[in-house]
Design an enzyme around this catalytic site. Sequence first.
Site, PDB file in Angstrom:
ATOM      1  N   GLY A  17       0.846  -1.194   0.000  1.00 48.55           N
ATOM      2  CA  GLY A  17       0.000   0.000   0.000  1.00 48.55           C
ATOM      3  C   GLY A  17       0.874   1.235   0.000  1.00 48.55           C
ATOM      4  O   GLY A  17       2.068   1.167  -0.320  1.00 48.55           O
ATOM      5  N   ARG A  62     -15.421  11.824  12.698  1.00 44.32           N
ATOM      6  CA  ARG A  62     -16.209  10.648  12.342  1.00 44.32           C
ATOM      7  C   ARG A  62     -16.802   9.917  13.544  1.00 44.32           C
ATOM      8  O   ARG A  62     -17.905   9.401  13.472  1.00 44.32           O
ATOM      9  CB  ARG A  62     -15.340   9.675  11.556  1.00 44.32           C
ATOM     10  CG  ARG A  62     -15.030  10.211  10.182  1.00 44.32           C
ATOM     11  CD  ARG A  62     -14.015   9.351   9.482  1.00 44.32           C
ATOM     12  NE  ARG A  62     -13.701   9.940   8.185  1.00 44.32           N
ATOM     13  CZ  ARG A  62     -12.715   9.504   7.405  1.00 44.32           C
ATOM     14  NH1 ARG A  62     -11.960   8.505   7.794  1.00 44.32           N
ATOM     15  NH2 ARG A  62     -12.489  10.081   6.251  1.00 44.32           N
ATOM     16  N   LEU A  76     -17.421   2.156   1.383  1.00 45.72           N
ATOM     17  CA  LEU A  76     -17.197   3.552   1.741  1.00 45.72           C
ATOM     18  C   LEU A  76     -17.777   4.535   0.727  1.00 45.72           C
ATOM     19  O   LEU A  76     -17.562   4.422  -0.467  1.00 45.72           O
ATOM     20  CB  LEU A  76     -15.687   3.791   1.851  1.00 45.72           C
ATOM     21  CG  LEU A  76     -15.230   5.213   2.111  1.00 45.72           C
ATOM     22  CD1 LEU A  76     -15.625   5.655   3.501  1.00 45.72           C
ATOM     23  CD2 LEU A  76     -13.729   5.314   1.939  1.00 45.72           C
ATOM     24  N   HIS A  99     -14.086   0.943   9.729  1.00 50.02           N
ATOM     25  CA  HIS A  99     -13.339   1.618   8.675  1.00 50.02           C
ATOM     26  C   HIS A  99     -11.841   1.654   8.921  1.00 50.02           C
ATOM     27  O   HIS A  99     -11.061   1.203   8.090  1.00 50.02           O
ATOM     28  CB  HIS A  99     -13.874   3.042   8.536  1.00 50.02           C
ATOM     29  CG  HIS A  99     -13.213   3.847   7.471  1.00 50.02           C
ATOM     30  ND1 HIS A  99     -13.215   3.444   6.154  1.00 50.02           N
ATOM     31  CD2 HIS A  99     -12.535   5.012   7.517  1.00 50.02           C
ATOM     32  CE1 HIS A  99     -12.556   4.341   5.440  1.00 50.02           C
ATOM     33  NE2 HIS A  99     -12.123   5.287   6.238  1.00 50.02           N
ATOM     34  N   HIS A 129     -16.904   4.528  10.156  1.00 51.60           N
ATOM     35  CA  HIS A 129     -17.139   5.633   9.224  1.00 51.60           C
ATOM     36  C   HIS A 129     -18.643   5.843   9.097  1.00 51.60           C
ATOM     37  O   HIS A 129     -19.385   4.883   8.919  1.00 51.60           O
ATOM     38  CB  HIS A 129     -16.535   5.280   7.863  1.00 51.60           C
ATOM     39  CG  HIS A 129     -16.377   6.462   6.966  1.00 51.60           C
ATOM     40  ND1 HIS A 129     -17.445   7.111   6.404  1.00 51.60           N
ATOM     41  CD2 HIS A 129     -15.265   7.121   6.539  1.00 51.60           C
ATOM     42  CE1 HIS A 129     -16.998   8.112   5.666  1.00 51.60           C
ATOM     43  NE2 HIS A 129     -15.680   8.143   5.731  1.00 51.60           N
ATOM     44  N   GLU A 137     -16.104  10.864   2.830  1.00 53.02           N
ATOM     45  CA  GLU A 137     -16.429  12.075   3.566  1.00 53.02           C
ATOM     46  C   GLU A 137     -16.365  13.298   2.648  1.00 53.02           C
ATOM     47  O   GLU A 137     -16.908  14.350   2.962  1.00 53.02           O
ATOM     48  CB  GLU A 137     -15.406  12.216   4.701  1.00 53.02           C
ATOM     49  CG  GLU A 137     -15.733  13.250   5.724  1.00 53.02           C
ATOM     50  CD  GLU A 137     -14.836  13.097   6.951  1.00 53.02           C
ATOM     51  OE1 GLU A 137     -14.690  11.948   7.433  1.00 53.02           O
ATOM     52  OE2 GLU A 137     -14.283  14.095   7.399  1.00 53.02           O
ATOM     53  N   ARG A 145      -9.182   9.009  14.315  1.00 54.36           N
ATOM     54  CA  ARG A 145      -8.419   9.632  13.240  1.00 54.36           C
ATOM     55  C   ARG A 145      -9.266  10.648  12.494  1.00 54.36           C
ATOM     56  O   ARG A 145     -10.460  10.448  12.308  1.00 54.36           O
ATOM     57  CB  ARG A 145      -7.949   8.557  12.252  1.00 54.36           C
ATOM     58  CG  ARG A 145      -7.293   9.122  11.012  1.00 54.36           C
ATOM     59  CD  ARG A 145      -6.754   8.046  10.107  1.00 54.36           C
ATOM     60  NE  ARG A 145      -7.785   7.262   9.440  1.00 54.36           N
ATOM     61  CZ  ARG A 145      -8.454   7.660   8.370  1.00 54.36           C
ATOM     62  NH1 ARG A 145      -8.240   8.839   7.847  1.00 54.36           N
ATOM     63  NH2 ARG A 145      -9.366   6.866   7.818  1.00 54.36           N
ATOM     64  N   PHE A 199     -12.775  19.051   5.228  1.00 55.64           N
ATOM     65  CA  PHE A 199     -12.923  17.671   5.662  1.00 55.64           C
ATOM     66  C   PHE A 199     -13.225  17.634   7.151  1.00 55.64           C
ATOM     67  O   PHE A 199     -12.874  18.575   7.876  1.00 55.64           O
ATOM     68  CB  PHE A 199     -11.652  16.870   5.350  1.00 55.64           C
ATOM     69  CG  PHE A 199     -11.924  15.655   4.516  1.00 55.64           C
ATOM     70  CD1 PHE A 199     -12.194  15.770   3.168  1.00 55.64           C
ATOM     71  CD2 PHE A 199     -11.938  14.391   5.092  1.00 55.64           C
ATOM     72  CE1 PHE A 199     -12.459  14.654   2.404  1.00 55.64           C
ATOM     73  CE2 PHE A 199     -12.214  13.263   4.324  1.00 55.64           C
ATOM     74  CZ  PHE A 199     -12.467  13.386   2.983  1.00 55.64           C
ATOM     75  N   GLN A 231     -12.196   2.931  14.121  1.00 51.75           N
ATOM     76  CA  GLN A 231     -13.095   3.979  13.663  1.00 51.75           C
ATOM     77  C   GLN A 231     -14.236   3.418  12.823  1.00 51.75           C
ATOM     78  O   GLN A 231     -14.012   2.609  11.921  1.00 51.75           O
ATOM     79  CB  GLN A 231     -12.311   4.979  12.813  1.00 51.75           C
ATOM     80  CG  GLN A 231     -13.164   6.113  12.273  1.00 51.75           C
ATOM     81  CD  GLN A 231     -12.307   7.171  11.633  1.00 51.75           C
ATOM     82  OE1 GLN A 231     -11.823   7.005  10.524  1.00 51.75           O
ATOM     83  NE2 GLN A 231     -12.069   8.246  12.340  1.00 51.75           N
TER      84      GLN A 231
END
Lengths: 577, 235, 124
Positions: free
Chosen positions: A20, A282, A248, A348, A238, A251, A390, A123, A236
């Site tokens: 990743g 969130r 997802l 999430h 979401h 956001e 987060r 955000f 978390q």
Amino acid sequence: MKIDEARNYHKIDAVIVGAGLAGLRAALEVAKSGLSASVISKVYPTRSHSGGAQGGIAAALANVGEDSPQLHMFDTIKGSDYLADQDIIELFVNEAIKTVYEFEHMGVPFSRTEDGRINQRDFGGHSSPRACFAQDVTGHVLLHTLYEQCLKHNVLFFNEFQVLSLLIENDVARGLVAWDIRQGGLHIFHARAVLLATGGYGRAWKVTSNAHANTGDGVGLVLEAGLPLEDMEFVQFHPTGLYKHGILLSEAARGEGAYIINDQGERFMKKYAAAKMELAPRDIVSRSEQTEINEGRGIGGKDYVYLDLRHLGKEKILQRLPQIYDLALNYLKVDAIKDAVPIQPTAHYSMGGIPANAHTEVIRDAKGTVVRGLYTAGEASCLSLHGANRLGCNSLQDAATFGRIAGIRMGEFCRENAYNDLPAEPLAKAQAKIDRLWQAPGKEKHADIREELQVNMTKYMGVFRCESEMLKMKAIIKELQERYRRVAVDDHGAAFNLDLIEALELENLLSFSEVIVEGALARKESRGAHFRTDFPKRDDGQWLKHTLAWRRDGKIVLDFGKVVVIYPQYQPQERKY
Amino acid sequence: MAKIDISVKILRYLPGKDEKPRWQLFQFAIEDEATILDVLNEIHWQHDGTLSYRRSCRSSICGSCAMKVNGRNVLACETPIHRFGTKLKIEPLSGFSIIKDLVVDLEPFFAKLKRIKPYLIVDKPLPDKEFIQSTAELQAIGESTLCILCAACSAACPSSWPNQDYLGPAALLKAYRFVFDSRDDGSDERLEIINDKNGVWRCHTIFNCMEACPKKIKITDYLSRLKVKVVENSI
Amino acid sequence: MNKDFKQTSRSGSLAWLLQRISAVILFILLMLHFVTYHFLGKGKPVNYHWVMSKVGNWWFPLLQFMFLITALYHGLNGLWSVLEDYTTSKTWRLVWYSLLLTVGVVLLFVGTLTIIKLYTLKIA
């Protein structure tokens, strides 16, 4: 199966697990410094779940509004419910800006302002437009760009390899053993330095935004190696997961002005976070949503609410949020231009993970003693940058920035240190895992066990938690672990044995899920994403500390580490939005 | 939400055991809102654990699960079964060798990608901040950056089937993405590579790639622009 | 077993460009053909006699000859690009190429003869 020394033994300076954003960024840094870097990934690099991130990457460029690293720092501390370590955040917010410009120079097609600079949007939890974005496919373009750069710098890829054991002896990392998914067979990777960038552990839940691959393998391997995990109870949820699928919806939708409404068509966030409304962090939005649902104000009394984009207009939706539009249309047959989209909270992001210091070196106790040659970055790690919750767009930034730092540190380490000897019988542990699944006497199916785990984690370890339910979950996990001993796989072939891989992954899921429950049971307070109905208040006197958890003799053992608070002005205070 | 009976034919192949691929039939009930991936998971988890396929993100962004369903290249995760009815025929992508069942060997696909220098090449000094790029300049490449490398296009290309040496639409689209990036300085070397019988010139504007692309990228259009650019460059 | 992109070091840009150019010329010629044969007749039936009355004009052999060359090139080049896709062996490619070349030369010869014959026929 005997190891073929010539084909199945690899000696490489830096071995990176996970392809990743964090893994690739680290590999790029190592390769650029002239050392050999190889990335081991169970999927092709461009399939990594960093690509699933949509909204943006946070950095205080101040291209659109007033902003500064200090403001970014304060937002992140407050967002974390004061659990994050402030020395890590300080490093992060300053490096973040450089990270974004580097990405731009690598060719990332960022959306632009009218004068041709990187555009930024609002955000959740950020007090200024700070999210640098490429439409709503930011993670995708960052991931592909990094992969391209790794090709340019000749990073060696071992695609479709599953890591089965870490070779650590006397607190020194020496390499690892991995299974070649495509052809079968174990491979030894002998390394000076190893990076675990294996991503999050959201697959322990049924309703999740996470990819099938996100089974927390790195987290499981660390636990198995006798090392601790940190703050695992913080996961978390979401607020805008696609109803039933958990997929997802970024956001970014709310960043662009979308509403969340209940059955009465009311923007209910005004009751919970009047100032920030839908753009509160969130944890708060998810909790508000779940409260509405629990109190019968879900749509038609059911377990979902609406994400409403209609007032944004066709042009803005298709220009700025095309992926969200497509997802709603494909999966729920909802045309977001004309209708509101059903959503529910979805597992999430994993705030917890493998504990590490600011150099991304893995630590093995509350004093910060380092495991030499072992590094971690990205969602798999817990530095702790995100604390108890987060903020959106900080994850891509976390992975990239600390991936780079990990790459630099590993490079330095490799130059100063020789290869350490492999332990005796390096293959034994990995081989035993495979043999057991192929020769197990039982008839249990891994699919059934996983389903039970996921359904119950969603039921008992969701947005709201309480002791009685968590105790139930603990008992369920114990029972499932017992059943796992009798799991047998149908497929005994060497070539692309998905059955085997899924069974191996399940062992990790069951292992760290127990840590999540134990950590959550111990933490008798509510902080960030961890909310207990039986202890609804934050308790800084008792619980302003990190949870560390080991597996010792089959039991989970806890210890606690200090939270680094360096700025007197950022002492814990009430968190209002 | 109701359950419906479906019958699914899957092309199975186990190397070392099957001499050549064979069809296997599964019949069961599943929710009518299910996707092709849900169908495969149901089979793999409940009926036959030996079935292998690639999947990861479930949200049509990772590109793992491209396969052929009733003759069309689709992403299994985003394709609802009602698009095809209750009779499904699922097989691996054409034009690649099969590793097992629905899993094909993508090494040649990624090797070809690497051949076109798929990265930004910058000769000029880097600015302190970002390169300035206008929205119009970004739009020239915008759609092409959505490619998820799922290989559905290359597997649909009749020019690729008989000739494995052809670069194929995905690699060429990536070449387009960099040649037309206002920040890139490497277009000469890239154009030289693709100016080859097995490069851009084996594209005969058949449009299959465009039809197969799950991201609806106008691949053929971009490849045509690339051809013009090659010719302009060589004059 | 892994097949990769094999560069041939032979560009296809000229063939592609000529194919486009010949297509444009063919289109123009076709339009000219329609105009001269079908619309300039002003109601007269397009029959053998009418056509034969035109073949002696100076533009007739020019038009027909350009038609002949571009149509042959365009058709055979198109056929070649398809055949080249589907034949990978060098020998077969040579066989097909020679065959197409022969066909081209023969048809060019026959076509040219016919045009000259028609033109001179009227003169005589």
